[in-house]
Design a protein around this motif. Structure first.
Motif, PDB file in Angstrom:
ATOM      1  N   PRO A 219      38.821  43.355  30.410  1.00  9.56           N
ATOM      2  CA  PRO A 219      37.452  43.846  30.560  1.00  9.56           C
ATOM      3  C   PRO A 219      37.467  45.196  31.268  1.00  9.56           C
ATOM      4  CG  PRO A 219      37.851  41.954  31.996  1.00  9.56           C
ATOM      5  CD  PRO A 219      39.074  42.129  31.166  1.00  9.56           C
ATOM      6  N   ALA A 220      36.642  46.113  30.770  1.00  9.32           N
ATOM      7  CA  ALA A 220      36.584  47.450  31.379  1.00  9.32           C
ATOM      8  C   ALA A 220      35.793  47.403  32.681  1.00  9.32           C
ATOM      9  CB  ALA A 220      35.930  48.426  30.406  1.00  9.32           C
ATOM     10  N   HIS A 221      36.236  48.167  33.647  1.00  9.39           N
ATOM     11  CA  HIS A 221      35.480  48.381  34.887  1.00  9.39           C
ATOM     12  C   HIS A 221      35.146  49.873  34.969  1.00  9.39           C
ATOM     13  CE1 HIS A 221      36.151  44.545  37.152  1.00  9.39           C
ATOM     14  NE2 HIS A 221      37.089  44.412  36.242  1.00  9.39           N
ATOM     15  N   ARG A 222      34.216  50.203  35.857  1.00  7.96           N
ATOM     16  CA  ARG A 222      34.044  51.619  36.210  1.00  7.96           C
ATOM     17  C   ARG A 222      35.116  51.923  37.246  1.00  7.96           C
ATOM     18  NH1 ARG A 222      28.548  53.808  35.007  1.00  7.96           N
ATOM     19  NH2 ARG A 222      27.469  52.089  33.988  1.00  7.96           N
ATOM     20  N   SER A 246      45.620  42.263  47.852  1.00  7.60           N
ATOM     21  CA  SER A 246      44.281  41.708  48.094  1.00  7.60           C
ATOM     22  C   SER A 246      43.655  41.289  46.772  1.00  7.60           C
ATOM     23  CB  SER A 246      43.392  42.753  48.775  1.00  7.60           C
ATOM     24  OG  SER A 246      43.820  42.975  50.089  1.00  7.60           O
ATOM     25  N   PRO A 247      43.504  39.992  46.557  1.00  5.84           N
ATOM     26  CA  PRO A 247      43.007  39.565  45.249  1.00  5.84           C
ATOM     27  C   PRO A 247      41.563  39.977  44.987  1.00  5.84           C
ATOM     28  CG  PRO A 247      43.177  37.682  46.747  1.00  5.84           C
ATOM     29  CD  PRO A 247      43.806  38.847  47.449  1.00  5.84           C
ATOM     30  N   GLY A 248      40.815  40.294  46.046  1.00  9.33           N
ATOM     31  CA  GLY A 248      39.427  40.703  45.857  1.00  9.33           C
ATOM     32  C   GLY A 248      39.243  42.203  45.672  1.00  9.33           C
ATOM     33  N   LEU A 249      40.304  42.978  45.795  1.00 12.00           N
ATOM     34  CA  LEU A 249      40.231  44.420  45.555  1.00 12.00           C
ATOM     35  C   LEU A 249      40.725  44.672  44.132  1.00 12.00           C
ATOM     36  CD1 LEU A 249      41.510  45.860  48.965  1.00 12.00           C
ATOM     37  CD2 LEU A 249      39.188  45.459  48.196  1.00 12.00           C
ATOM     38  N   VAL A 250      39.790  44.995  43.265  1.00  7.81           N
ATOM     39  CA  VAL A 250      40.110  45.080  41.842  1.00  7.81           C
ATOM     40  C   VAL A 250      40.683  46.450  41.530  1.00  7.81           C
ATOM     41  CG1 VAL A 250      39.106  45.016  39.535  1.00  7.81           C
ATOM     42  CG2 VAL A 250      38.418  43.332  41.243  1.00  7.81           C
ATOM     43  N   GLN A 285      34.968  50.522  40.996  1.00 11.59           N
ATOM     44  CA  GLN A 285      33.877  51.086  41.806  1.00 11.59           C
ATOM     45  C   GLN A 285      33.391  50.099  42.852  1.00 11.59           C
ATOM     46  OE1 GLN A 285      30.373  53.275  39.777  1.00 11.59           O
ATOM     47  NE2 GLN A 285      29.681  51.173  40.015  1.00 11.59           N
ATOM     48  N   GLU A 286      33.276  48.809  42.466  1.00 11.76           N
ATOM     49  CA  GLU A 286      32.755  47.811  43.403  1.00 11.76           C
ATOM     50  C   GLU A 286      33.734  47.501  44.524  1.00 11.76           C
ATOM     51  OE1 GLU A 286      33.178  47.483  40.144  1.00 11.76           O
ATOM     52  OE2 GLU A 286      34.012  45.528  39.580  1.00 11.76           O
ATOM     53  N   SER A 287      34.972  47.969  44.404  1.00 12.12           N
ATOM     54  CA  SER A 287      35.958  47.725  45.459  1.00 12.12           C
ATOM     55  C   SER A 287      36.155  48.937  46.360  1.00 12.12           C
ATOM     56  CB  SER A 287      37.309  47.335  44.847  1.00 12.12           C
ATOM     57  OG  SER A 287      37.247  46.054  44.279  1.00 12.12           O
ATOM     58  N   LEU A 290      35.741  49.438  50.381  1.00 15.18           N
ATOM     59  CA  LEU A 290      36.686  48.924  51.367  1.00 15.18           C
ATOM     60  C   LEU A 290      37.802  49.904  51.697  1.00 15.18           C
ATOM     61  CD1 LEU A 290      35.629  46.196  49.611  1.00 15.18           C
ATOM     62  CD2 LEU A 290      36.789  45.218  51.584  1.00 15.18           C
TER      63      LEU A 290
ATOM     64  N   VAL B 115      28.262  44.310  40.881  1.00 17.75           N
ATOM     65  CA  VAL B 115      27.742  43.987  42.212  1.00 17.75           C
ATOM     66  C   VAL B 115      26.383  43.317  42.080  1.00 17.75           C
ATOM     67  CG1 VAL B 115      27.122  44.910  44.466  1.00 17.75           C
ATOM     68  CG2 VAL B 115      28.869  46.057  43.125  1.00 17.75           C
ATOM     69  N   ARG B 139      32.604  35.653  41.135  1.00 21.65           N
ATOM     70  CA  ARG B 139      34.053  35.671  41.301  1.00 21.65           C
ATOM     71  C   ARG B 139      34.592  34.324  41.755  1.00 21.65           C
ATOM     72  NH1 ARG B 139      36.167  41.167  44.210  1.00 21.65           N
ATOM     73  NH2 ARG B 139      35.628  42.617  42.521  1.00 21.65           N
ATOM     74  N   ASN B 165      41.815  33.771  40.487  1.00 22.77           N
ATOM     75  CA  ASN B 165      41.902  35.226  40.297  1.00 22.77           C
ATOM     76  C   ASN B 165      41.620  36.010  41.572  1.00 22.77           C
ATOM     77  OD1 ASN B 165      42.336  35.008  37.447  1.00 22.77           O
ATOM     78  ND2 ASN B 165      40.168  34.507  37.249  1.00 22.77           N
ATOM     79  N   TYR B 166      40.579  35.622  42.298  1.00 22.65           N
ATOM     80  CA  TYR B 166      40.061  36.458  43.377  1.00 22.65           C
ATOM     81  C   TYR B 166      40.357  35.910  44.757  1.00 22.65           C
ATOM     82  CZ  TYR B 166      37.774  38.844  39.566  1.00 22.65           C
ATOM     83  OH  TYR B 166      37.549  39.548  38.410  1.00 22.65           O
ATOM     84  N   PRO B 172      39.226  40.120  51.251  1.00 22.38           N
ATOM     85  CA  PRO B 172      38.558  41.427  51.227  1.00 22.38           C
ATOM     86  C   PRO B 172      38.136  41.819  49.815  1.00 22.38           C
ATOM     87  CG  PRO B 172      40.578  41.537  52.539  1.00 22.38           C
ATOM     88  CD  PRO B 172      40.547  40.172  51.886  1.00 22.38           C
ATOM     89  N   ASN B 174      35.467  40.589  48.073  1.00 25.39           N
ATOM     90  CA  ASN B 174      34.590  39.646  47.379  1.00 25.39           C
ATOM     91  C   ASN B 174      33.162  39.686  47.919  1.00 25.39           C
ATOM     92  OD1 ASN B 174      36.644  38.830  45.665  1.00 25.39           O
ATOM     93  ND2 ASN B 174      37.310  37.190  47.041  1.00 25.39           N
ATOM     94  N   ASN B 374      45.003  34.647  50.320  1.00 26.90           N
ATOM     95  CA  ASN B 374      44.504  35.940  50.792  1.00 26.90           C
ATOM     96  C   ASN B 374      45.474  37.093  50.547  1.00 26.90           C
ATOM     97  OD1 ASN B 374      41.868  36.137  52.052  1.00 26.90           O
ATOM     98  ND2 ASN B 374      42.551  34.457  53.354  1.00 26.90           N
TER      99      ASN B 374
END
Lengths: 467, 467
Positions: A219-222, A246-250, A285-287, A290, B115, B139, B165-166, B172, B174, B374
């Motif tokens: 999937p494409a992200h900005r 960091s799994p939440g930093l895409v 962009q959403e990451s 941080l 977001v 997520r 995945n996340y 960090p 999410n 994490n």
């Protein structure tokens, strides 16, 4: 087959197929017989006098089929050429023959939800031009995506940008199927699903003519492209590693460059000092929010920041400073450099990176790419720059890496098994026996073919009997 | 404050704010004071007689503000209630007070690219109803997503579906920010960005009133839900693990259930035998083609297969058999069961799972969830079912897990630090000191508050002075 025999075979083929798009002038043929193997002083010397006898650019599958038939009849080698961005002489004909320019096969055949099927000669960037409006992009691609072809990535590539998420191209799920033409008197067209399709991956077009590849998409992200700089190498490493882990930093891409590598980036180096180390990241962009904290924590500074859209419009993506583009930028400034390909251990790559950097000092300069391996572990690969002295010293350096439990994927060899593949794989040879029984495809590259009589070969490695 | 004092304080508040939406009938208040802590026989007994004095459902932030003011004036505890799907008595008032039903705050405030910002009382499934048409989904979310609220997930949850995945919700990237109301005589409204926002995560609403949460989203895929069955437990484990560890196989959820757990799934168990082990997977449509081979390799069979759209239309998602829904389905059939929460070691979870299953035999039944930790490592957590005998034996079982290097996140305790958090965190207590100086929010849950005089507290843990 010696040069004279090849010449007469070629003459007969040209006579039989005069309407093909032929290139026969020796200098032009020689130029088309090159890729980026000159990154390696060893390969540069070894492949210096290797070239095709002629080049053909087929306009249709039918033209390609006629050419295959003719080559089989006259036992002339046939070698596939995509964007010619390989680094190991994948396309360089070792024993002459006809080089087939596949770039006429440049269509997207089908675009589905998360899946694309395209012809082998299409440029990777052109696939994304089609998929991006539908919300999809390539899962992994080399830094040469603007020139590199799909077939070239499949036949001679590894992964690259995006491998931080999806691992290497060869990891299960990334390639779904291929369409292949056999190198036979009566060429067959085969649809080969994964996992068997992977037996033709990274085989340099030596065991089948890949016409189409079906890929799963991401999937494409900005995306935001960033280059951040650090006075201290370990700070830069830890920043990149925190981002990678960091799994939440895409992210889509993450690479670390020890000084003086960033100073070789001549369009960027006004933004930082030559003594600084750099991290290039492509993050969602959403990451990005941080980054500020993470950068401050690791004493880093933002040097370059652009959206992927801006980068694309300006043909100035930071992705084109990563993977083997790094090597290219460096060699442009200092042609005495060459490089390594190393795979660190996923369990202690951070310490290995620090240790190896300390061990070699200025002779080996860290360029580290973060990625997932085939088992989903986050790890790091090195495309270290080497201040080249002799082939002997180069081999010594590689041995020292191996002695320190860092794997070497030797980029200074042209045979498939000597590089990443690491060993003769009888399944890969079995495929060649079935699809190219006369051994005409890219001869000399697959070492296993030379010793096929000593191997136990499978009569149906692609499970075609099940179809 | 004893019961009589609370009663008179409550009377004064009701008198001052008669227009609020009050619930005061004791049986109804008691029912609203429950969550799913009865999964634990220990908590069930401990919390049996705990309940609020009244429930208020504010219709607006202004109503909530008036209520906060009144509670502060009369020093009456205030406890937040979302979907009431917690498992540790997060919402159960230990010392009476007013339970605030937050479900009136159920709006999506803003949807951007990747977001979303929404009010705390919105149901998680209702967020996805808004984001999915734009190509985005949550997520990570618990199996209770149809009832659970955003504020509840934030204040008392962990992660769940999507954590493969996340990672956990707290990783960090999410959670991007929260909007908080303070528990003060003059309540302030604060916007708190990550990472400081995470100091209010999993604090059971004890250190601030979270009004809104801003989340990063995941790109939506066309998901396929599968339940595959295996005669052999290790085969099932290896199938699930291969799926979990393949970076090119895109998934959202992956869980393993040892027999007889699948037999507790009363709407599904016609599709397999009671002796069979099951793997539930939610995988991207573009990855499903690889299941056939992978299943055959591990001697598995497909038992249930549906698209996520079909599942949603039928209110019959296989996701609602995972995480703590597994426990719920099992307890419905056999109320003598309870459960554990264990975190295996990412380096050898496969062997640990096999060893622990062998060690306990029938007394501890493996329910394994795959996720990223994490640090981005793929690992496994257990929500094992336990054939409960005594509290002593339950504690002994947990100690045996710990002795075997498997972490226990004890679900049989109601204080925050005794569960996942594991220790008193002075930053979390500092936030309570700043936002709830009288200690009125969910009193008794944050052990660190009781010993605050022994801690070094930060006067500005949320860095509000920098704003």
């Amino acid at each position: 087959m010696d040069s004279e025999q090849r010449k007469s075979a070629l003459a007969l083929i040209q006579q039989a197929l005069p309407d093909l798009d032929w290139t026969v002038q020796a200098p032009k043929v020689k130029r088309l017989s090159r890729d980026f193997h000159w990154f390696s002083p060893v390969l540069k010397q070894q492949l210096e006098n290797k070239q095709a006898d002629a080049v053909v650019k087929p306009r249709s599958e039918e033209e390609l089929r006629l050419l295959v038939q003719a080559c089989v009849r006259h036992q002339l080698p046939l070698i596939l050429r995509g964007g010619a961005t390989g680094n190991y002489g994948q396309l360089v004909p070792l024993r002459g023959g006809i080089l087939v320019d596949m770039t006429g096969f440049n269509q997207v055949c089908a675009l589905g939800d998360g899946v694309v099927r395209a012809q082998a000669g299409i440029r990777l960037a052109d696939i994304e031009t089609v998929t991006r409006p539908a919300g999809w992009e390539l899962r992994c691609m080399p830094s040469t995506y603007r020139l590199a072809s799909l077939g070239g990535l499949y036949g001679g590539g590894f992964g690259g940008i995006g491998s931080i998420n999806y691992g290497p191209l060869g990891a299960p799920g990334n390639v779904l199927s291929v369409k292949v033409m056999t190198m036979e008197a009566e060429p067959r067209i085969l649809d080969v699903p994964a996992p068997q399709a992977l037996l033709l991956h990274h085989a340099y077009g030596s065991n089948g003519i890949v016409l189409e590849v079906e890929l799963a998409l991401a999937p494409a992200h900005r995306w935001i492209e960033r280059l951040d700089v650090f006075d201290d190498f370990t700070d830069a490493l830890d920043y990149a590693n925190a981002f990678a882990r960091s799994p939440g930093l895409v992210k889509r891409q993450l690479a670390l460059f020890a000084a003086p590598i960033p100073s070789y980036f001549s369009h960027l180096n006004g933004h930082y000092q030559a003594t600084q180390h750099a991290v290039i990241s492509v993050i969602a962009q959403e990451s990005e929010g941080l980054c500020t904290n993470l950068l401050a924590k690791h004493r880093g500074q933002s040097a370059v920041r652009q959206t992927a859209d801006e980068a694309r419009d300006a043909n100035a993506s930071l992705m084109e400073y990563c993977w083997n583009h790094t090597t290219l930028h460096a060699l442009k400034i200092d042609p005495t450099l060459t490089y390594l390909q190393t795979a660190f251990n996923y369990n202690n790559y951070r310490q290995q990176i620090i240790d190896m950097a300390a061990l070699f000092g200025d002779e080996v300069i860290s360029h580290i790419e973060f990625l997932r391996d085939n088992d989903g572990n986050i790890t790091a690969s090195g495309l270290q720059l080497i201040r080249y002295s002799t082939e002997e010293r180069l081999n010594e350096i590689m041995q020292i890496f191996r002695n320190n439990d860092v794997k070497i994927n030797n980029p200074h060899v042209y045979q498939i098994e000597d590089g990443k593949q690491g060993e003769i794989k009888s399944d890969v040879v079995s495929v060649k026996k079935c699809l190219d029984p006369n051994g005409l495809l890219n001869p000399g590259k697959l070492r296993g073919w030379e010793v096929r009589d000593t191997l136990t070969l499978d009569n149906d490695p692609l499970l075609l009997a099940d179809q």
